[in-house]
Design an enzyme around this catalytic site. Structure first.
Site, PDB file in Angstrom:
ATOM      1  N   ASP A   7       0.847  -1.190   0.000  1.00 13.17           N
ATOM      2  CA  ASP A   7       0.000   0.000   0.000  1.00 13.17           C
ATOM      3  C   ASP A   7       0.883   1.241   0.000  1.00 13.17           C
ATOM      4  O   ASP A   7       2.041   1.197   0.455  1.00 13.17           O
ATOM      5  CB  ASP A   7      -0.922   0.013   1.223  1.00 13.17           C
ATOM      6  CG  ASP A   7      -1.964   1.111   1.117  1.00 13.17           C
ATOM      7  OD1 ASP A   7      -2.854   1.014   0.247  1.00 13.17           O
ATOM      8  OD2 ASP A   7      -1.898   2.075   1.896  1.00 13.17           O
ATOM      9  N   GLU A   9       0.804   5.816   0.338  1.00 12.39           N
ATOM     10  CA  GLU A   9       0.123   7.099   0.520  1.00 12.39           C
ATOM     11  C   GLU A   9       0.821   8.094  -0.391  1.00 12.39           C
ATOM     12  O   GLU A   9       2.026   7.961  -0.672  1.00 12.39           O
ATOM     13  CB  GLU A   9       0.173   7.561   1.971  1.00 12.39           C
ATOM     14  CG  GLU A   9      -0.518   6.616   2.951  1.00 12.39           C
ATOM     15  CD  GLU A   9      -2.010   6.447   2.718  1.00 12.39           C
ATOM     16  OE1 GLU A   9      -2.613   7.372   2.124  1.00 12.39           O
ATOM     17  OE2 GLU A   9      -2.554   5.413   3.113  1.00 12.39           O
ATOM     18  N   GLU A  52      -6.731  17.734   0.625  1.00  7.71           N
ATOM     19  CA  GLU A  52      -7.562  16.555   0.855  1.00  7.71           C
ATOM     20  C   GLU A  52      -6.708  15.327   1.151  1.00  7.71           C
ATOM     21  O   GLU A  52      -7.075  14.488   1.980  1.00  7.71           O
ATOM     22  CB  GLU A  52      -8.468  16.296  -0.359  1.00  7.71           C
ATOM     23  CG  GLU A  52      -9.541  17.336  -0.557  1.00  7.71           C
ATOM     24  CD  GLU A  52     -10.421  17.504   0.686  1.00  7.71           C
ATOM     25  OE1 GLU A  52     -10.883  16.483   1.214  1.00  7.71           O
ATOM     26  OE2 GLU A  52     -10.619  18.649   1.126  1.00  7.71           O
ATOM     27  N   HIS A 152      -5.318   7.095   7.375  1.00 14.63           N
ATOM     28  CA  HIS A 152      -4.746   6.079   6.504  1.00 14.63           C
ATOM     29  C   HIS A 152      -3.237   6.025   6.721  1.00 14.63           C
ATOM     30  O   HIS A 152      -2.582   7.059   6.841  1.00 14.63           O
ATOM     31  CB  HIS A 152      -5.034   6.406   5.038  1.00 14.63           C
ATOM     32  CG  HIS A 152      -6.449   6.183   4.642  1.00 14.63           C
ATOM     33  ND1 HIS A 152      -6.820   5.594   3.457  1.00 14.63           N
ATOM     34  CD2 HIS A 152      -7.608   6.469   5.283  1.00 14.63           C
ATOM     35  CE1 HIS A 152      -8.137   5.539   3.377  1.00 14.63           C
ATOM     36  NE2 HIS A 152      -8.629   6.075   4.477  1.00 14.63           N
ATOM     37  N   ASP A 157      -2.565  -0.170   6.577  1.00 12.41           N
ATOM     38  CA  ASP A 157      -3.508  -0.628   5.552  1.00 12.41           C
ATOM     39  C   ASP A 157      -3.050  -1.935   4.914  1.00 12.41           C
ATOM     40  O   ASP A 157      -3.877  -2.785   4.563  1.00 12.41           O
ATOM     41  CB  ASP A 157      -3.682   0.453   4.485  1.00 12.41           C
ATOM     42  CG  ASP A 157      -4.519   1.623   4.991  1.00 12.41           C
ATOM     43  OD1 ASP A 157      -4.962   1.578   6.148  1.00 12.41           O
ATOM     44  OD2 ASP A 157      -4.725   2.590   4.231  1.00 12.41           O
TER      45      ASP A 157
END
Length: 236
Positions: A7, A9, A52, A152, A157
């Protein structure tokens, strides 16, 4: 089989628009056992995150400014992933960002380094058509505890995805780290589910008694009366 639950970000949603990686999480599983040999990297993206995106992962520009740039960790990442099956939720997103970073370094795409890529989002859509299949939704549906996921995080994750994957594939109810390195060890608290050959069992066939047959006929007659003689299950 060696699998890496993967995963990332990022600073935003669009790798082709210049958004960059800020965090990478890799969780290793071998033969359906977590090994504890994980890789977690924060990356200096050399740019600010969109507002965001920052709300999602909470990794500020100031925090990331002291972390290594992708060029400094690329070889470490590729060595860790080499030959493994990558298991990713919504794989095109993460693969797109990693490939964009590799392209900047004039390196081949990630698929040239790994064995294969498995997208659990596609798996979930096949299993639960028409339902929400985000990682949070799957955690709720499959009873995976994600209470610690306030923001997150790539490593968290990836760990949750490993739990979700095991339940999606019905292998066992939970994951445990095999400290002995053997998939046959029996560590305390470990749940093992072994295949059972049902052909070994001779299952008895129980015949209904005369009284049970009469009671059954009575129920059918009552249903026939209640439906106005429209029952169809004994039409033949």
């Amino acid at each position: 089989m060696r699998q890496i639950f993967f995963d990332t970000e990022t600073t935003g949603l669009y790798a082709e628009g210049g958004d960059r990686l800020v965090e990478i999480g890799c969780v290793e599983m071998v033969n359906r056992q977590l090994t504890g040999n994980n890789l977690h990297i924060y990356v200096n993206p050399e740019r600010a995150s969109h507002e965001e995106a920052l709300k999602v992962h909470g990794l500020t520009e100031d925090f990331l400014s002291t972390k290594p740039k992708f060029a400094e960790v690329a070889d470490q990442l590729l060595d860790f992933l080499a030959g493994a099956q990558l298991v990713i939720h919504n794989a095109p997103f993460d693969i797109g960002f990693v490939n964009a970073e590799l392209k900047r370094l004039k390196k081949p795409p990630i698929t040239d380094h790994v064995g294969s890529v498995l997208d659990t989002l596609l798996m979930a859509r096949d299993m639960f058509p028409g339902k929400a299949n985000s990682l949070d939704a799957l955690c709720r549906r499959l009873e995976v505890d994600n209470s610690s996921r306030t923001l997150h995080g790539a490593l968290l994750d990836a760990e949750l995805l490993a739990e979700v994957y095991i339940r999606l594939t019905r292998g066992q109810d939970s994951l445990v780290i095999d400290e002995g390195g053997s998939s046959h060890s029996n560590q305390p608290g470990e749940l093992r589910v072994e295949a059972v050959d049902l052909s070994r069992f001779a299952l008895p066939v129980l015949q209904a008694s005369e009284a049970e047959l009469q009671a059954h006929d009575k129920v059918l007659a009552e249903l026939d009366k209640a439906s106005g003689g429209k029952r169809i299950w004994q039409a033949a």
